[in-house]
Design an enzyme around this catalytic site. Sequence first.
Site, PDB file in Angstrom:
ATOM      1  N   ILE A  18      54.710  20.832  47.528  1.00  0.00           N
ATOM      2  CA  ILE A  18      55.423  21.950  46.930  1.00  0.00           C
ATOM      3  C   ILE A  18      55.857  22.892  48.044  1.00  0.00           C
ATOM      4  O   ILE A  18      55.054  23.234  48.918  1.00  0.00           O
ATOM      5  CB  ILE A  18      54.560  22.680  45.868  1.00  0.00           C
ATOM      6  CG1 ILE A  18      55.360  23.807  45.207  1.00  0.00           C
ATOM      7  CG2 ILE A  18      53.245  23.181  46.447  1.00  0.00           C
ATOM      8  CD1 ILE A  18      54.667  24.387  43.978  1.00  0.00           C
ATOM      9  N   PRO A  75      59.747  31.136  56.393  1.00  0.00           N
ATOM     10  CA  PRO A  75      59.465  31.962  57.571  1.00  0.00           C
ATOM     11  C   PRO A  75      59.434  33.453  57.273  1.00  0.00           C
ATOM     12  O   PRO A  75      58.680  34.196  57.904  1.00  0.00           O
ATOM     13  CB  PRO A  75      60.620  31.601  58.514  1.00  0.00           C
ATOM     14  CG  PRO A  75      60.963  30.194  58.149  1.00  0.00           C
ATOM     15  CD  PRO A  75      60.790  30.127  56.657  1.00  0.00           C
ATOM     16  N   ALA A 115      59.024  34.692  53.956  1.00  0.00           N
ATOM     17  CA  ALA A 115      58.459  34.952  52.627  1.00  0.00           C
ATOM     18  C   ALA A 115      57.266  34.039  52.403  1.00  0.00           C
ATOM     19  O   ALA A 115      57.431  32.849  52.136  1.00  0.00           O
ATOM     20  CB  ALA A 115      59.509  34.724  51.540  1.00  0.00           C
ATOM     21  N   SER A 145      53.482  35.071  50.713  1.00  0.00           N
ATOM     22  CA  SER A 145      52.974  35.401  49.385  1.00  0.00           C
ATOM     23  C   SER A 145      54.051  36.028  48.494  1.00  0.00           C
ATOM     24  O   SER A 145      53.930  36.021  47.271  1.00  0.00           O
ATOM     25  CB  SER A 145      51.790  36.376  49.508  1.00  0.00           C
ATOM     26  OG  SER A 145      50.705  35.772  50.180  1.00  0.00           O
ATOM     27  N   GLU A 198      45.668  26.465  40.825  1.00  0.00           N
ATOM     28  CA  GLU A 198      45.646  26.250  42.276  1.00  0.00           C
ATOM     29  C   GLU A 198      44.558  27.095  42.918  1.00  0.00           C
ATOM     30  O   GLU A 198      43.812  26.615  43.788  1.00  0.00           O
ATOM     31  CB  GLU A 198      47.004  26.614  42.878  1.00  0.00           C
ATOM     32  CG  GLU A 198      47.023  26.555  44.393  1.00  0.00           C
ATOM     33  CD  GLU A 198      48.363  26.982  44.997  1.00  0.00           C
ATOM     34  OE1 GLU A 198      48.425  27.139  46.233  1.00  0.00           O
ATOM     35  OE2 GLU A 198      49.332  27.162  44.241  1.00  0.00           O
ATOM     36  N   GLY A 243      23.432  28.421  67.453  1.00  0.00           N
ATOM     37  CA  GLY A 243      23.497  28.943  68.804  1.00  0.00           C
ATOM     38  C   GLY A 243      24.694  28.399  69.542  1.00  0.00           C
ATOM     39  O   GLY A 243      25.764  28.186  68.960  1.00  0.00           O
TER      40      GLY A 243
END
Length: 380
Positions: A124, A129, A131, A133, A243, A340
């Site tokens: 989908i 570039p 736009a 969210s 989703e 660690g």
Amino acid sequence: MKRSIFEPEHEQFRETARTFFEKECVPHVDEWEKKGDTGKEVWRKAGRQGLLGWEVPEEFGGQGIRDFRFNAILSEEYWLSGSVGVGFALQNDILAPYLIELTTDEQKRRWLPGFVSGELITAIAMSEPGAGSDVRNLRTTATRDGDHYVINGSKTFISNGLLSDLVMVACKTDPSAGHRGISLIIVEAGTEGFTKGRKLDKIGQYSADTSELHFEDVRVPVENLVGEENKGFYHLMRNLPKERLGIAVHAVASSRRAFSLTVEYAREREAFGQPIGNFQVNRHALAEMQTKIEVMQTYLDQCIVKVNSGELTPAEAAGAKWWTTETQWEILDRCLQLYGGYGYMNEYEIARMWRDARVQRVYGGTNEIMKDLIGRSMGF
């Protein structure tokens, strides 16, 4: 804690999924991470095992089963096994509702059998570039020209982008109408003018195919329109909760995997003459993580029940996505700390898991957007 939302048929499916991932994916982790994708053969193998498109009606090759518990199980076993890179959740959780609920019978006959068999990998294409969210500000256009749409624009951050055979593209069919002018159109691989750009160089999820897509005067038959023209924004908003719930499933399963690996490490690794898990500060950290995982799981299971009954609201899905991914990051970061210096070494799975988890708070809508959606649902 014993989970109570599953029936015997779900546990049988879980065993099938676990066996598949252990046999067909785990042995290839290092190879896929170096190569940068998984190839297509694993998709066809998954199709033969019934792990793709079970929601598809039987007449088109599926099983006609609409039950998100199966989606959750597949994702859980994928992450719990330590698998990488295969975008089955994108196909099952995200694309399936569009291709089942919004397509014509002719479209179903063209696409769904391959969707189920793994011959057709889907993607989908929403993010651009300029736009991410903000779906309302899409700039990719689809202009009607007789019995075709002519698509121009670019997309980025597209999962399954390079491997995809079918891409559902969010386009502006009426640029003057803002979000009311968005449509969803299927573009098939090999269509003239449709090119797949570079594989994006990410900080994690190396084997997950993520790319740019470009459309230059791409002529697509009007028969490839999914749903109604200029109703794409509403189609997207209706399916986004599922989703986001899928992302929450990932978060909890990943947390559980990381915790399990860390408990084992804390029992084996010694410092100052004893296992590091015996130190009170580490014992308390492990106790906190175990409790948080169980709380997340209980919360998530209730959301799964609600999505099955059609009661899960967009705000609740946003809350699940936000809280579980934030908690996932907290747990994985603490797990890495318990290793660690070895936690910073790529030869340890915890290092990869830590890198791979960072994007969880970004895709599917950033967590800042999730909190804003929740706030708006409260009337603010």
